[in-house]
Design a protein around this motif. Structure first.
Motif, mmCIF file in Angstrom:
data_model
loop_
_atom_site.group_PDB
_atom_site.id
_atom_site.type_symbol
_atom_site.label_atom_id
_atom_site.label_comp_id
_atom_site.label_asym_id
_atom_site.label_seq_id
_atom_site.Cartn_x
_atom_site.Cartn_y
_atom_site.Cartn_z
ATOM 1 N N PRO A 145 0.813 -1.221 0.000
ATOM 2 C CA PRO A 145 0.000 0.000 0.000
ATOM 3 C C PRO A 145 0.843 1.266 0.000
ATOM 4 N N ALA A 191 1.738 1.875 -3.606
ATOM 5 C CA ALA A 191 0.584 2.364 -4.371
ATOM 6 C C ALA A 191 0.355 3.841 -4.065
ATOM 7 N N GLY A 192 0.411 4.206 -2.779
ATOM 8 C CA GLY A 192 0.188 5.599 -2.396
ATOM 9 C C GLY A 192 1.271 6.522 -2.955
ATOM 10 N N THR A 227 -4.340 -5.331 -7.257
ATOM 11 C CA THR A 227 -3.678 -4.206 -6.583
ATOM 12 C C THR A 227 -4.389 -3.874 -5.272
ATOM 13 N N PRO A 255 -6.958 1.209 -2.197
ATOM 14 C CA PRO A 255 -6.413 2.551 -1.943
ATOM 15 C C PRO A 255 -6.898 3.143 -0.621
ATOM 16 N N ASN A 313 -6.637 1.677 2.182
ATOM 17 C CA ASN A 313 -5.691 1.238 3.202
ATOM 18 C C ASN A 313 -4.958 2.458 3.775
ATOM 19 N N LYS A 321 -2.049 2.986 5.042
ATOM 20 C CA LYS A 321 -0.677 3.238 4.571
ATOM 21 C C LYS A 321 -0.689 3.888 3.200
ATOM 22 N N CYS A 322 -1.633 3.472 2.354
ATOM 23 C CA CYS A 322 -1.748 4.061 1.015
ATOM 24 C C CYS A 322 -2.198 5.514 1.136
ATOM 25 N N ALA A 326 0.100 8.667 -0.059
ATOM 26 C CA ALA A 326 -0.416 9.504 -1.153
ATOM 27 C C ALA A 326 -0.457 10.981 -0.752
#
Lengths: 233, 233
Positions: free
Chosen positions: B95, B98-99, B119, B122, B124, B126-127, B131
């Motif tokens: 995550p 992804a972020g 995947t 989003p 999450n 941590k993501c 981000a």
């Protein structure tokens, strides 16, 4: 300590391993590394899975750990005339960030990485893992005195470019074909004013969307790679 | 949940906040955000420091947390004709990665991010933190069906470029001025063969040093920014 097959392989190739510790299973799985270590005169010591857990800083230890020489080189050996790309980290606090930038610098063909000011110790396990072997691929030097680090870059014929969010010069408008030292600051505070003043040019990454900034590792990747690709064009 | 002043500010600006929770100290410190929430008709609920600790996923909670609408947009709303830059993540597991890529995509002015296949979610925490507000800056869409995601990009007039370590085409030799969808794979396994086959071109980042690869977030930063800067030149 270099942990895991990739890091151990890089450390052996660099000739910096003092002793190799392996579990029975890892010795079987990575027989090539064990052979390479023995051929190089490195002591290989069997350990239990439990000892491997104890040595490891990760949740899923690979069972292969090398004790290596310290990585520090003197500044004057790391940054030398003829260098084309150097990365300088000033007061970088997070070992994962430092390791990631060292890996980026290696991939981009940098001649050296200078860990300046209060930057984290590259021997930190998180830094070693994030660097994925790159710690052994190019000279790393630690220098408390930031002005001395910048002066060494200038003396080696490098222009010093400071990555700075509020700089006037934009990355895509700057001539990046000449030898360059990229200077990056702390994750939260960036570069101090006195360091900015001592660099040749402050450069910002253009922001085309609504994000106010990039994080340190991705910003460094963009700057260093844009330089490397421009120099190889 | 959007946690911390920056994320809450971005969520409020995007009009996606259902309810805002603040400690007394955070309400004082971020009075502007509390006022903005009230002005937008968002319910503001005071919480204790202890409740803030409970709501937070971080070690040092800032005491300000917004409950937001889910971020998902339908694929056909996120990827539309006229788009110039789209980022597609296929089976990305971490995550934080992804972020970080969502933040890079935002900074580079991307029109959308497509989270395809397996995947990570989003939403999450941590993501959301990695981000840094960018989740609220550009359309995010989740699509299980990877071929459908790629087909939507092609239908919108984007060329699909797969980042792939063993590709023949090198990033610095590819024409990046036309509208492009960048496709990135899983951290450990990269892109599956059937996805590679469905893209227009596989592209690799040139490795000038001894590193064998870059990590996902730095590789994405290099590819996406090289495109963005080429398109703005």
């Amino acid at each position: 300590m270099a942990e895991g097959a990739n890091a151990v392989e890089a450390a052996l190739a660099a000739g910096t391993v003092h002793e190799l510790f392996v579990t029975a299973r890892a010795a079987e799985q990575h027989a090539d590394l064990v052979d390479a270590a023995r051929a190089a005169g490195v002591a290989v010591s069997p350990i239990t899975d439990r000892a491997a857990d104890g040595l490891s800083e990760t949740v899923t230890p690979q069972g292969i750990v090398a004790v290596c020489a310290l990585l520090d080189r003197p500044l004057e050996e790391a940054v030398t005339p003829g260098a084309r790309l150097v990365v300088v980290l000033v007061d970088v606090a997070d070992p994962g960030n430092a390791g990631t930038v060292i890996r980026v610098a290696d991939a981009a063909g940098a001649d050296a990485v200078v860990l300046a000011g209060d930057t984290v110790d590259p021997h930190n396990g998180k830094c070693v893992r994030a660097a994925a072997g790159s710690l052994f691929h190019l000279p790393i030097t630690r220098v408390r005195d930031v002005p001395a680090a910048l002066a060494a870059c200038s003396a080696a014929g490098l222009r010093t470019f400071a990555a700075h969010g509020y700089a006037e010069a934009e990355l895509d408008r700057v001539d990046l074909t000449a030898p360059t030292a990229w200077v990056f600051g702390n994750e939260a505070h960036g570069l101090p004013a006195d360091v900015l003043e001592r660099t040749d040019l402050a450069v910002r990454i253009p922001l085309y969307g609504k994000a106010e900034s990039l994080n340190l590792a991705t910003a460094a990747a963009v700057c260093v790679y844009t330089s490397a690709m421009a120099a190889h064009r």
